[in-house]
Design a protein around this motif. Structure first.
Motif, PDB file in Angstrom:
ATOM      1  N   ASP A  77      18.140 -59.766  45.478  1.00 54.31           N
ATOM      2  CA  ASP A  77      17.100 -58.910  44.911  1.00 54.31           C
ATOM      3  C   ASP A  77      16.844 -59.159  43.424  1.00 54.31           C
ATOM      4  O   ASP A  77      16.484 -58.246  42.683  1.00 54.31           O
ATOM      5  CB  ASP A  77      17.446 -57.437  45.159  1.00 54.31           C
ATOM      6  CG  ASP A  77      17.675 -57.147  46.632  1.00 54.31           C
ATOM      7  OD1 ASP A  77      17.001 -57.780  47.469  1.00 54.31           O
ATOM      8  OD2 ASP A  77      18.548 -56.325  46.947  1.00 54.31           O
ATOM      9  N   ASP A  78      17.063 -60.392  42.979  1.00 50.87           N
ATOM     10  CA  ASP A  78      16.842 -60.793  41.585  1.00 50.87           C
ATOM     11  C   ASP A  78      17.697 -60.027  40.581  1.00 50.87           C
ATOM     12  O   ASP A  78      17.365 -59.968  39.399  1.00 50.87           O
ATOM     13  CB  ASP A  78      15.360 -60.685  41.207  1.00 50.87           C
ATOM     14  CG  ASP A  78      14.512 -61.713  41.934  1.00 50.87           C
ATOM     15  OD1 ASP A  78      14.994 -62.843  42.136  1.00 50.87           O
ATOM     16  OD2 ASP A  78      13.368 -61.388  42.301  1.00 50.87           O
ATOM     17  N   PHE A  79      18.833 -59.463  41.041  1.00 53.00           N
ATOM     18  CA  PHE A  79      19.751 -58.787  40.130  1.00 53.00           C
ATOM     19  C   PHE A  79      20.727 -59.766  39.476  1.00 53.00           C
ATOM     20  O   PHE A  79      21.338 -59.462  38.463  1.00 53.00           O
ATOM     21  CB  PHE A  79      20.566 -57.706  40.855  1.00 53.00           C
ATOM     22  CG  PHE A  79      19.766 -56.510  41.273  1.00 53.00           C
ATOM     23  CD1 PHE A  79      18.983 -55.810  40.370  1.00 53.00           C
ATOM     24  CD2 PHE A  79      19.815 -56.059  42.585  1.00 53.00           C
ATOM     25  CE1 PHE A  79      18.268 -54.690  40.756  1.00 53.00           C
ATOM     26  CE2 PHE A  79      19.103 -54.932  42.983  1.00 53.00           C
ATOM     27  CZ  PHE A  79      18.321 -54.260  42.067  1.00 53.00           C
ATOM     28  N   ASP A  80      20.939 -60.923  40.105  1.00 55.70           N
ATOM     29  CA  ASP A  80      21.854 -61.941  39.592  1.00 55.70           C
ATOM     30  C   ASP A  80      21.191 -63.289  39.827  1.00 55.70           C
ATOM     31  O   ASP A  80      20.274 -63.409  40.647  1.00 55.70           O
ATOM     32  CB  ASP A  80      23.202 -61.858  40.321  1.00 55.70           C
ATOM     33  CG  ASP A  80      24.333 -62.592  39.605  1.00 55.70           C
ATOM     34  OD1 ASP A  80      24.096 -63.188  38.537  1.00 55.70           O
ATOM     35  OD2 ASP A  80      25.464 -62.566  40.125  1.00 55.70           O
ATOM     36  N   ARG A  81      21.666 -64.300  39.084  1.00 59.51           N
ATOM     37  CA  ARG A  81      21.099 -65.634  39.224  1.00 59.51           C
ATOM     38  C   ARG A  81      22.228 -66.662  39.239  1.00 59.51           C
ATOM     39  O   ARG A  81      23.255 -66.480  38.587  1.00 59.51           O
ATOM     40  CB  ARG A  81      20.156 -65.948  38.066  1.00 59.51           C
ATOM     41  CG  ARG A  81      18.942 -65.075  38.031  1.00 59.51           C
ATOM     42  CD  ARG A  81      17.899 -65.475  37.016  1.00 59.51           C
ATOM     43  NE  ARG A  81      18.305 -66.465  36.048  1.00 59.51           N
ATOM     44  CZ  ARG A  81      17.848 -66.499  34.795  1.00 59.51           C
ATOM     45  NH1 ARG A  81      16.995 -65.582  34.377  1.00 59.51           N
ATOM     46  NH2 ARG A  81      18.245 -67.444  33.963  1.00 59.51           N
ATOM     47  N   ALA A  82      22.004 -67.748  39.946  1.00 61.90           N
ATOM     48  CA  ALA A  82      23.016 -68.799  40.043  1.00 61.90           C
ATOM     49  C   ALA A  82      23.360 -69.374  38.685  1.00 61.90           C
ATOM     50  O   ALA A  82      24.526 -69.656  38.404  1.00 61.90           O
ATOM     51  CB  ALA A  82      22.526 -69.896  40.978  1.00 61.90           C
ATOM     52  N   ASP A  83      22.375 -69.561  37.803  1.00 60.44           N
ATOM     53  CA  ASP A  83      22.678 -70.137  36.489  1.00 60.44           C
ATOM     54  C   ASP A  83      23.539 -69.198  35.658  1.00 60.44           C
ATOM     55  O   ASP A  83      24.419 -69.647  34.909  1.00 60.44           O
ATOM     56  CB  ASP A  83      21.417 -70.556  35.737  1.00 60.44           C
ATOM     57  CG  ASP A  83      20.430 -69.432  35.479  1.00 60.44           C
ATOM     58  OD1 ASP A  83      20.350 -68.482  36.298  1.00 60.44           O
ATOM     59  OD2 ASP A  83      19.704 -69.508  34.469  1.00 60.44           O
ATOM     60  N   TRP A  84      23.370 -67.892  35.816  1.00 55.46           N
ATOM     61  CA  TRP A  84      24.249 -66.945  35.113  1.00 55.46           C
ATOM     62  C   TRP A  84      25.669 -67.053  35.654  1.00 55.46           C
ATOM     63  O   TRP A  84      26.635 -67.057  34.900  1.00 55.46           O
ATOM     64  CB  TRP A  84      23.766 -65.514  35.282  1.00 55.46           C
ATOM     65  CG  TRP A  84      22.450 -65.194  34.663  1.00 55.46           C
ATOM     66  CD1 TRP A  84      21.772 -65.918  33.707  1.00 55.46           C
ATOM     67  CD2 TRP A  84      21.633 -64.064  34.950  1.00 55.46           C
ATOM     68  NE1 TRP A  84      20.596 -65.299  33.399  1.00 55.46           N
ATOM     69  CE2 TRP A  84      20.480 -64.154  34.142  1.00 55.46           C
ATOM     70  CE3 TRP A  84      21.765 -62.996  35.819  1.00 55.46           C
ATOM     71  CZ2 TRP A  84      19.474 -63.202  34.172  1.00 55.46           C
ATOM     72  CZ3 TRP A  84      20.756 -62.042  35.851  1.00 55.46           C
ATOM     73  CH2 TRP A  84      19.624 -62.141  35.037  1.00 55.46           C
ATOM     74  N   ARG A  85      25.808 -67.139  36.979  1.00 57.64           N
ATOM     75  CA  ARG A  85      27.136 -67.229  37.586  1.00 57.64           C
ATOM     76  C   ARG A  85      27.810 -68.538  37.194  1.00 57.64           C
ATOM     77  O   ARG A  85      29.001 -68.566  36.892  1.00 57.64           O
ATOM     78  CB  ARG A  85      27.025 -67.108  39.107  1.00 57.64           C
ATOM     79  CG  ARG A  85      28.351 -67.113  39.840  1.00 57.64           C
ATOM     80  CD  ARG A  85      29.237 -65.912  39.508  1.00 57.64           C
ATOM     81  NE  ARG A  85      28.622 -64.670  39.894  1.00 57.64           N
ATOM     82  CZ  ARG A  85      28.836 -64.031  41.031  1.00 57.64           C
ATOM     83  NH1 ARG A  85      29.684 -64.512  41.913  1.00 57.64           N
ATOM     84  NH2 ARG A  85      28.225 -62.890  41.287  1.00 57.64           N
ATOM     85  N   GLU A  86      27.053 -69.626  37.180  1.00 53.89           N
ATOM     86  CA  GLU A  86      27.636 -70.912  36.795  1.00 53.89           C
ATOM     87  C   GLU A  86      28.118 -70.872  35.339  1.00 53.89           C
ATOM     88  O   GLU A  86      29.213 -71.348  35.026  1.00 53.89           O
ATOM     89  CB  GLU A  86      26.625 -72.039  36.988  1.00 53.89           C
ATOM     90  CG  GLU A  86      27.197 -73.401  36.707  1.00 53.89           C
ATOM     91  CD  GLU A  86      26.261 -74.533  37.089  1.00 53.89           C
ATOM     92  OE1 GLU A  86      26.633 -75.695  36.821  1.00 53.89           O
ATOM     93  OE2 GLU A  86      25.176 -74.287  37.648  1.00 53.89           O
ATOM     94  N   GLN A  87      27.325 -70.290  34.461  1.00 47.87           N
ATOM     95  CA  GLN A  87      27.732 -70.179  33.061  1.00 47.87           C
ATOM     96  C   GLN A  87      28.993 -69.325  32.922  1.00 47.87           C
ATOM     97  O   GLN A  87      29.942 -69.702  32.237  1.00 47.87           O
ATOM     98  CB  GLN A  87      26.614 -69.572  32.219  1.00 47.87           C
ATOM     99  CG  GLN A  87      27.010 -69.375  30.771  1.00 47.87           C
ATOM    100  CD  GLN A  87      25.925 -68.704  29.947  1.00 47.87           C
ATOM    101  OE1 GLN A  87      24.780 -68.588  30.365  1.00 47.87           O
ATOM    102  NE2 GLN A  87      26.285 -68.259  28.762  1.00 47.87           N
ATOM    103  N   GLY A  88      29.030 -68.175  33.569  1.00 43.87           N
ATOM    104  CA  GLY A  88      30.190 -67.290  33.494  1.00 43.87           C
ATOM    105  C   GLY A  88      31.443 -67.931  34.063  1.00 43.87           C
ATOM    106  O   GLY A  88      32.536 -67.809  33.501  1.00 43.87           O
TER     107      GLY A  88
END
Length: 153
Positions: free
Chosen positions: A128-139
């Motif tokens: 639902d556009d609350f999280d993104r793969a690029d954010w998870r990869e960075q974290g």
């Protein structure tokens, strides 16, 4: 009403650590060590990481993003553990009451010279556009960088 969606993504990160496989692997299962490198708490805050490192065991981390920011809850279940070789887990994350992602993660450990190569692969469903793969990869990359600091202790 919230617009519902699922975005699928896979990423792989590799790091080589200047520590033997046994020590790197142990940092994933030791609750005190994992609190230092995984939980990413601010100075003066107490970590909230709970780890039951066994097949079927769980781990949980709750943190608040800034003063008055949303509360993020990370919960995982260990699906497979082969000492000094691999860890496979599933996890999901919430932002306040909203589930934002569900992931399948494998962490592989291999000797590399006197050190250890870690290969982490994350297959995610971002909701639902609350999280993104690029954010998870960075974290995740930041966690792996903090693990390097932990291994210098």
């Amino acid at each position: 009403m919230t617009e519902r969606s699922v975005t699928h993504s896979t990423f792989t990160l590799e790091r080589v650590y200047d520590a033997p496989v046994e020590r790197v692997f142990a940092a994933w299962g030791d609750p005190k060590a994992k609190n230092r490198w995984f939980a990413a708490v601010a100075d003066g805050e107490e970590p909230t990481m709970e780890v039951d490192f066994r097949v079927g065991g769980t781990e949980r981390n709750i943190y608040v993003n800034g003063k008055g920011g949303p509360t993020f809850t990370y919960e995982a279940c260990f699906r497979d553990i082969v000492p000094n070789e691999r860890i496979v887990l599933t996890n999901h994350m919430h932002r306040d009451a909203d589930r934002i992602a569900v992931n399948l993660v494998s962490i592989e450990f291999a000797p590399e010279g006197a050190g250890t190569r870690v290969t982490l692969t994350d297959h995610g469903a971002y909701l639902d556009d609350f999280d993104r793969a690029d954010w998870r990869e960075q974290g995740t990359g930041e966690e792996l960088d903090r693990l390097a600091e932990e291994l210098k202790r």
